[in-house]
Design a protein around this motif. Structure first.
Motif, PDB file in Angstrom:
ATOM      1  N   ASP A   1      32.769  43.781  46.453  1.00 46.29           N
ATOM      2  CA  ASP A   1      33.726  44.071  47.519  1.00 46.29           C
ATOM      3  C   ASP A   1      33.135  43.951  48.911  1.00 46.29           C
TER       4      ASP A   1
ATOM      5  N   ILE B   1      31.900  41.900  51.710  1.00 42.48           N
ATOM      6  CA  ILE B   1      32.077  40.483  52.001  1.00 42.48           C
ATOM      7  C   ILE B   1      30.752  39.800  52.299  1.00 42.48           C
TER       8      ILE B   1
ATOM      9  N   LYS C   1      28.754  39.506  49.070  1.00 41.49           N
ATOM     10  CA  LYS C   1      29.409  38.508  48.199  1.00 41.49           C
ATOM     11  C   LYS C   1      29.074  37.096  48.660  1.00 41.49           C
TER      12      LYS C   1
ATOM     13  N   GLU D   1      34.527  33.822  42.547  1.00 39.22           N
ATOM     14  CA  GLU D   1      34.321  35.042  43.318  1.00 39.22           C
ATOM     15  C   GLU D   1      35.567  35.914  43.306  1.00 39.22           C
TER      16      GLU D   1
ATOM     17  N   GLN E   1      36.915  40.046  44.868  1.00 38.43           N
ATOM     18  CA  GLN E   1      36.556  41.118  45.797  1.00 38.43           C
ATOM     19  C   GLN E   1      36.933  42.500  45.285  1.00 38.43           C
TER      20      GLN E   1
END
Length: 228
Positions: free
Chosen positions: A15, A17, A20, A36, A38
């Motif tokens: 989660d 950003i 990630k 991907e 989130q």
């Protein structure tokens, strides 16, 4: 590890950003396909759609935690490799979840060395337990698939497969009894996946005629599996 991208699919659910983006970029240095998500619900939806080979999951996700996501995966899938990203404070909770068959957990923040070592371990483990290292795959009714020569035989008589039939069969035998989505199979067989549902149905129909009955099984709403 060599510089060639690995032919495994990965789902990374995180989660944060920034994390990630950084980790996904690193994963793409190793793997050809990285999906991907989130949050946990989006991650579960992508898992059902793409059936990845490897999961990288943050333990603390919105909507559905990493542990809860993996619990749902494990209801029908005992083989997909799973790596959990966790903080020190979450480690006790993670270690209690032994039934989830984690391949590895990594303490955050994730560094390049830890990721490289994890990828190496994953690849070695997957290659060890897949069909590929074996010489022959014994099917029902005296059918045999020779992994090295990529030839199907019945009572030592060769059964000719078209190139697409062979690609489909070899994709399914990677994990016997695992369900592969139709889109996943199409993407593996055809470079241009547009409007290939018809050709896939035809190829599957013809391939089934060349194999023992019920070797390739349709799973309603999910896809196909090779049943041994």
């Amino acid at each position: 590890m060599n510089s060639e991208l690995l032919d495994y699919t990965v789902l990374f659910v995180e989660d944060d950003i920034g994390v990630k983006q950084r980790v996904s970029e690193s994963l793409r240095r190793y793997f050809k396909q990285v999906y991907e998500a989130q949050d946990g619900e989006q991650g579960l939806a992508l898992y059902k759609k793409h059936k990845p080979d490897i999961l990288f999951l943050d333990i603390d996700l919105p909507k559905l935690s990493g542990l809860a996501l993996l619990q749902k995966v494990r209801e029908n899938d005992p083989v997909t490799k799973a790596v959990m990203l966790t903080a020190h404070t979450e480690l006790d909770m993670l270690l209690q979840a032994t039934e989830l068959k984690l391949t590895k957990y990594i303490i955050k923040p994730l560094n390049r060395k830890a990721l490289q070592e994890t990828v190496q371990m994953l690849v070695e483990e997957m290659r060890s337990y897949q069909i590929i290292p074996q010489k022959n795959l014994q099917l029902k009714n005296e059918y045999m698939w020779n992994v090295q020569t990529e030839i199907l035989t019945h009572k030592n008589e060769e059964i000719k497969l078209t190139p697409n039939e062979k690609k489909i069969f070899m994709h399914l035998i990677r994990y016997p009894n695992r369900v592969f989505s139709y889109n996943d199979i199409i993407a593996h067989v055809w470079e241009d996946p547009y409007d290939k549902q018809g050709p896939l149905r035809t190829a599957i129909k013809n391939l089934r005629k060349k194999l023992p009955e019920d070797t390739i099984v349709s799973v309603y709403g999910e896809g196909l599996k090779l049943q041994t």
